[in-house]
Design an enzyme around this catalytic site. Structure first.
Site, PDB file in Angstrom:
ATOM      1  N   LYS A 139     -17.803  -5.940   8.179  1.00 13.03           N
ATOM      2  CA  LYS A 139     -16.547  -6.603   8.527  1.00 13.03           C
ATOM      3  C   LYS A 139     -16.018  -6.072   9.848  1.00 13.03           C
ATOM      4  CE  LYS A 139     -14.337  -7.747   4.137  1.00 13.03           C
ATOM      5  NZ  LYS A 139     -13.155  -7.441   3.309  1.00 13.03           N
ATOM      6  N   SER A 170      -3.242  -7.312   3.149  1.00 13.25           N
ATOM      7  CA  SER A 170      -3.444  -7.139   4.589  1.00 13.25           C
ATOM      8  C   SER A 170      -3.918  -8.436   5.228  1.00 13.25           C
ATOM      9  CB  SER A 170      -4.476  -6.035   4.850  1.00 13.25           C
ATOM     10  OG  SER A 170      -3.988  -4.790   4.449  1.00 13.25           O
ATOM     11  N   HIS A 220       0.835  -1.200   0.000  1.00 11.18           N
ATOM     12  CA  HIS A 220       0.000   0.000   0.000  1.00 11.18           C
ATOM     13  C   HIS A 220       0.870   1.250   0.000  1.00 11.18           C
ATOM     14  CE1 HIS A 220      -3.090  -2.550   2.380  1.00 11.18           C
ATOM     15  NE2 HIS A 220      -3.596  -2.379   1.176  1.00 11.18           N
ATOM     16  N   ARG A 261      -1.909  -6.150  -8.399  1.00  7.72           N
ATOM     17  CA  ARG A 261      -0.915  -7.173  -8.092  1.00  7.72           C
ATOM     18  C   ARG A 261      -0.855  -8.244  -9.171  1.00  7.72           C
ATOM     19  NH1 ARG A 261      -3.427  -8.254  -2.279  1.00  7.72           N
ATOM     20  NH2 ARG A 261      -5.175  -8.279  -3.691  1.00  7.72           N
TER      21      ARG A 261
END
Length: 159
Positions: free
Chosen positions: A41, A127, A17, A90
């Protein structure tokens, strides 16, 4: 003034990040980091803790503003007159999802999305993986800034 936003949950912020935010900070006058709130969440870190960690690790850039946001990212952009979203990619699998989001965001508001290829060093990093490895006692020191490592260790009862 050229403005962009780097959105995410950042639970916690990783070196991947940070790489994207750093690169965006060299291209834009102001980079907003939007810590998106997903109430369905439960994060490891509270939103306020994430904001503080991000502020600490981006302070050296001098042009990064960090705040939370709940709702549509395009509304965040409209409210702050931000014409661009910067997203790191990614892998090809990221592109499929992010392209749909970019097209929807552009259709809703005209906001453009710029895709930045992730530094290969961080192409596997998320993460979620950091939290999982740290939770099992693995070494994540090379994956997160030192302040985040300290916070992870405290949260997981390792200090």
């Amino acid at each position: 003034m050229r403005r962009a936003v780097c959105p995410g949950s950042f639970d916690p912020i990783t070196n991947g990040h940070l790489d994207i935010i750093s690169r965006a900070s060299r291209l834009y006058d102001v980079v907003h980091v939007a810590v998106m709130i997903n109430q369905s969440k439960k994060g490891l870190f509270e939103v306020e803790e994430r904001i503080e960690l991000i502020r600490e690790v981006t302070a050296e850039f001098g042009n990064v503003e960090v705040e939370s946001f709940h709702g549509l990212l395009v509304d965040f952009c409209k409210q702050r007159d931000i014409p661009a979203i910067v997203k790191g990619l990614r892998a090809v699998s990221d592109f499929d999802y992010e392209l749909q989001m970019a097209q929807m965001n552009n259709g809703l508001s005209g906001v453009e999305t710029l895709f930045v290829p992730t530094n290969p060093t961080y192409s596997f990093l998320s993460s979620s993986l950091v939290k999982e490895v740290a939770n099992w006692g693995g070494d994540v020191a090379h994956l997160v800034p030192p302040q985040v490592l300290d916070a992870l260790n405290r949260r997981l009862g390792r200090t």
